[in-house]
Scaffold this active site. Structure first.
Site, PDB file in Angstrom:
ATOM      1  N   HIS A  18       0.853  -1.192   0.000  1.00  0.00           N
ATOM      2  CA  HIS A  18       0.000   0.000   0.000  1.00  0.00           C
ATOM      3  C   HIS A  18       0.885   1.237   0.000  1.00  0.00           C
ATOM      4  O   HIS A  18       1.948   1.237   0.615  1.00  0.00           O
ATOM      5  CB  HIS A  18      -0.901   0.021   1.245  1.00  0.00           C
ATOM      6  CG  HIS A  18      -2.069   0.925   1.092  1.00  0.00           C
ATOM      7  ND1 HIS A  18      -1.996   2.276   1.356  1.00  0.00           N
ATOM      8  CD2 HIS A  18      -3.328   0.682   0.662  1.00  0.00           C
ATOM      9  CE1 HIS A  18      -3.176   2.817   1.106  1.00  0.00           C
ATOM     10  NE2 HIS A  18      -3.999   1.883   0.677  1.00  0.00           N
ATOM     11  N   ASP A  25      -7.935  -5.534  -0.117  1.00  0.00           N
ATOM     12  CA  ASP A  25      -8.393  -6.427  -1.188  1.00  0.00           C
ATOM     13  C   ASP A  25      -8.000  -7.884  -0.972  1.00  0.00           C
ATOM     14  O   ASP A  25      -8.452  -8.752  -1.720  1.00  0.00           O
ATOM     15  CB  ASP A  25      -7.844  -5.934  -2.538  1.00  0.00           C
ATOM     16  CG  ASP A  25      -8.446  -4.597  -2.927  1.00  0.00           C
ATOM     17  OD1 ASP A  25      -9.672  -4.477  -2.848  1.00  0.00           O
ATOM     18  OD2 ASP A  25      -7.700  -3.678  -3.281  1.00  0.00           O
TER      19      ASP A  25
HETATM   20  N1  CMC Z   1       4.052  -7.499  -4.812  1.00  0.00           N
HETATM   21  C1  CMC Z   1       5.391  -7.432  -4.995  1.00  0.00           C
HETATM   22  N2  CMC Z   1       6.134  -6.333  -4.789  1.00  0.00           N
HETATM   23  C2  CMC Z   1       5.494  -5.243  -4.367  1.00  0.00           C
HETATM   24  C3  CMC Z   1       4.109  -5.224  -4.142  1.00  0.00           C
HETATM   25  C4  CMC Z   1       3.399  -6.411  -4.378  1.00  0.00           C
HETATM   26  N3  CMC Z   1       2.066  -6.456  -4.186  1.00  0.00           N
HETATM   27  N4  CMC Z   1       3.742  -3.998  -3.737  1.00  0.00           N
HETATM   28  C5  CMC Z   1       4.859  -3.250  -3.705  1.00  0.00           C
HETATM   29  N5  CMC Z   1       5.929  -4.011  -4.081  1.00  0.00           N
HETATM   30  C6  CMC Z   1       7.327  -3.592  -4.117  1.00  0.00           C
HETATM   31  C7  CMC Z   1       7.610  -2.646  -5.277  1.00  0.00           C
HETATM   32  O1  CMC Z   1       7.960  -3.370  -6.438  1.00  0.00           O
HETATM   33  C8  CMC Z   1       8.753  -1.832  -4.726  1.00  0.00           C
HETATM   34  O2  CMC Z   1       9.922  -2.623  -4.779  1.00  0.00           O
HETATM   35  P1  CMC Z   1      11.388  -1.937  -4.988  1.00  0.00           P
HETATM   36  O3  CMC Z   1      11.565  -0.998  -3.827  1.00  0.00           O
HETATM   37  O4  CMC Z   1      12.344  -3.067  -4.994  1.00  0.00           O
HETATM   38  O5  CMC Z   1      11.307  -1.225  -6.309  1.00  0.00           O
HETATM   39  C9  CMC Z   1       8.405  -1.694  -3.233  1.00  0.00           C
HETATM   40  O6  CMC Z   1       7.596  -2.832  -2.924  1.00  0.00           O
HETATM   41  C10 CMC Z   1       7.677  -0.428  -2.873  1.00  0.00           C
HETATM   42  O7  CMC Z   1       6.447  -0.396  -3.566  1.00  0.00           O
HETATM   43  P2  CMC Z   1       5.968   0.841  -4.397  1.00  0.00           P
HETATM   44  O8  CMC Z   1       6.091   0.500  -5.836  1.00  0.00           O
HETATM   45  O9  CMC Z   1       6.631   2.081  -3.938  1.00  0.00           O
HETATM   46  O10 CMC Z   1       4.451   0.889  -3.980  1.00  0.00           O
HETATM   47  P3  CMC Z   1       3.411   1.955  -4.491  1.00  0.00           P
HETATM   48  O11 CMC Z   1       3.066   2.798  -3.332  1.00  0.00           O
HETATM   49  O12 CMC Z   1       3.865   2.658  -5.699  1.00  0.00           O
HETATM   50  O13 CMC Z   1       2.197   1.021  -4.901  1.00  0.00           O
HETATM   51  C11 CMC Z   1       0.444  -0.530  -4.665  1.00  0.00           C
HETATM   52  C12 CMC Z   1       1.225   0.614  -4.012  1.00  0.00           C
HETATM   53  C13 CMC Z   1      -0.752  -0.830  -3.803  1.00  0.00           C
HETATM   54  C14 CMC Z   1      -0.037  -0.081  -6.057  1.00  0.00           C
HETATM   55  C15 CMC Z   1       1.364  -1.760  -4.767  1.00  0.00           C
HETATM   56  O14 CMC Z   1       1.718  -2.181  -3.478  1.00  0.00           O
HETATM   57  C16 CMC Z   1       0.709  -2.883  -5.536  1.00  0.00           C
HETATM   58  O15 CMC Z   1       0.794  -2.914  -6.761  1.00  0.00           O
HETATM   59  N6  CMC Z   1       0.067  -3.867  -4.826  1.00  0.00           N
HETATM   60  C17 CMC Z   1      -0.692  -4.916  -5.515  1.00  0.00           C
HETATM   61  C18 CMC Z   1      -2.014  -4.376  -6.016  1.00  0.00           C
HETATM   62  C19 CMC Z   1      -2.983  -4.177  -4.877  1.00  0.00           C
HETATM   63  O16 CMC Z   1      -3.152  -5.034  -4.010  1.00  0.00           O
HETATM   64  N7  CMC Z   1      -3.674  -3.040  -4.905  1.00  0.00           N
HETATM   65  C20 CMC Z   1      -4.691  -2.684  -3.893  1.00  0.00           C
HETATM   66  C21 CMC Z   1      -4.218  -1.563  -3.040  1.00  0.00           C
HETATM   67  S1  CMC Z   1      -5.168  -1.299  -1.547  1.00  0.00           S
HETATM   68  C22 CMC Z   1      -6.781  -0.926  -1.998  1.00  0.00           C
HETATM   69  C23 CMC Z   1      -6.970   0.053  -3.055  1.00  0.00           C
HETATM   70  O17 CMC Z   1      -6.348   1.085  -3.135  1.00  0.00           O
HETATM   71  O18 CMC Z   1      -7.825  -0.226  -3.877  1.00  0.00           O
END
Ligand code: CMC
Length: 430
Positions: free
Chosen positions: A308, A365
């Site tokens: 998140h 989710d």
């Molecule tokens: N699986 C694998 N790696 C992950 C995941 C994941 N679900 N989420 C984050 N990471 C990694 C990401 O690749 C990054 O790695 P690195 O530092 O090595 O580059 C690190 O963790 C930090 O993540 P981020 O990219 O800065 O996270 P973000 O804030 O940009 O994105 C997110 C947040 C929710 C889009 C992401 O965690 C994600 O894609 N999760 C899976 C989709 C999901 O479950 N979405 C629902 C979110 S909650 C409810 C809602 O908003 O609807």
């Protein structure tokens, strides 16, 4: 006004910037005059650290896993089990409603539950199998074609009328879109039923057989909607604010919120989670392989339902949903093998250094799909249920922005890194 100042040093210049403190101690540096006065912009791709507005609606402490609506912790809603309508009122109007206010609002919803025949016919014209989120977004936008009084909302009564119309009819459009996807005749709303029971009736009753809504199923859906009701400046709510800032009407703004929510990184993740759990259960991949794929930077796969932008701790909504799954299955004397798969995946991920280092925990989710399945909701309607839940939040944010006399159109800047001036070349000379 701010007493505290931050000093930005750039070259030999020192710039004083006001610092504001929120009611929970969050601090923000005001850079809004930086371009106008100093020709400097800030660079914050994906707006990961930009306060879009001042807001009094929802507070999140992502480090500690705290979520409060108008100051009230989420856990209190889960324990006291108010009706979703009461929580919607709280978010939109700012205070807990008195008994008469709940009755009046409920009456407004009942009177507005029936879709205009024109909108119903539009849904009937959609191809069978059309994505319900597309129908939902279109249906919300279409409402102003039939109710032009909602194009401008000048006073509180007009706004309450529009909010009630939206909250009531989103569930009618949603249920009709499902009936259309199944080739089933629509079921009209029943004025004697409460909000969730009425939705379940429109989803599952048949013209010759009334669907009996079990109280525990109605309660589970009610809780699920409450847990999704607002989440401050998430992607869809920020979208509603961006669209609303151009003075687009409430319906157009909320329809754009539905579109943003559809994405698999946002509300669409609840569908992706189920596909992932199903694939593990069917033996397509093991939980360990699933984690490896999520960790592999060359692989676009994510562990859906994990991570998140704001929470760096367990999402409080996921905790409540996980407990609720256990409770509902115990009451229904049912089991869902996907719940065991989800628990196993969570256990492995929370022990894995990759997830520990990045503070990735289950989000809302991860368990919501399992609860929705227990309620009987088909997978293609999961994100629609999220939208029904999130609607009061969108409306509350639209209103907060609309009521702010100092509001301006939201218009970020960019750091241009393209060509310097070049010249048009006629096609025959290229
Ligand atoms: N699986 C694998 N790696 C992950 C995941 C994941 N679900 N989420 C984050 N990471 C990694 C990401 O690749 C990054 O790695 P690195 O530092 O090595 O580059 C690190 O963790 C930090 O993540 P981020 O990219 O800065 O996270 P973000 O804030 O940009 O994105 C997110 C947040 C929710 C889009 C992401 O965690 C994600 O894609 N999760 C899976 C989709 C999901 O479950 N979405 C629902 C979110 S909650 C409810 C809602 O908003 O609807």
């Amino acid at each position: 006004m701010s007493e505290e100042k931050a000093i930005l040093t750039i070259g030999d210049k020192q710039i004083e910037l006001p610092v504001y403190t929120g009611t929970e101690g969050e601090r923000a540096v005001d850079i809004s005059k930086l371009y106008e006065e100093h020709g400097l912009m800030t660079f914050d791709p994906s707006l990961a650290n930009t306060g879009l507005c001042r807001s009094t609606i929802t507070f999140i402490d992502g480090e500690q896993g705290i979520l409060r609506y108008r100051g009230i912790p989420l856990e209190e809603f889960a324990n006291s089990k108010p009706n979703f309508i009461e929580v919607a009122w709280l978010l939109i109007f700012g205070t807990l409603p008195k008994e008469q206010e709940i009755l009046d609002f409920r009456q407004m919803l009942t009177e507005r539950a029936l879709l205009h025949e024109g909108i119903r016919q539009h849904i009937e014209l959609m191809p069978q199998g059309a994505p319900p989120m597309a129908i939902l977004s279109a249906g919300i936008n279409k409402m102003v074609c039939y109710y032009k009084r909602f194009l401008t909302l000048d006073d509180d009564d007009q706004f309450a009328d529009a909010a009630a119309q939206l909250i009531s009819q989103i569930r009618t459009i949603a249920a009709h879109s499902y009936r259309r996807s199944q080739g089933l005749p629509v079921m009209y709303p029943d004025p004697a039923m409460r909000y969730c029971a009425n939705f379940l009736h429109m989803m599952f009753s048949l013209p010759y057989r009334q669907y009996e809504v079990a109280p525990e199923i109605e309660d589970a859906m009610n809780l699920l909607l409450i847990l999704h009701a607002d989440h401050e400046q998430n992607c869809s709510t920020a979208t509603v604010r961006v669209v609303g800032s151009a003075q687009a009407n409430l319906f157009a703004s909320c329809a754009s919120g539905v579109s943003a929510l559809w994405g698999p990184l946002h509300g669409g993740a609840n569908v992706k989670v189920m596909e992932m759990l199903e694939s593990i259960y069917q033996g397509g991949l093991s939980p360990e392989e699933c984690l490896e794929a999520a960790k592999d930077k060359a692989n676009p796969f994510k562990l859906f339902g994990f991570g998140h932008r704001v929470y760096k701790n367990y999402d409080p909504r996921a905790k409540i949903l996980k407990d609720s799954c256990d409770r509902v299955f115990a009451i229904l004397k049912q089991k869902d093998p996907l719940l065991d798969v989800a628990r196993k995946l969570e256990e492995l991920a929370l022990k894995d250094q990759y997830f520990i280092d990045r503070k990735l925990y289950p989000n809302v989710d991860f368990y919501s799909g399992i609860l929705l399945r227990a309620i009987g909701i088909p997978t293609n309607m999961f994100t629609v249920l999220f939208a029904i839940g999130r609607l009061p939040g969108w409306i509350a944010h639209w209103k907060e922005q609309h009521d702010n006399p100092t509001r301006r159109i939201i218009r970020p800047r960019q750091l241009y890194v393209g060509n310097n001036q070049s010249h048009y070349v006629p096609v025959e000379e290229r």
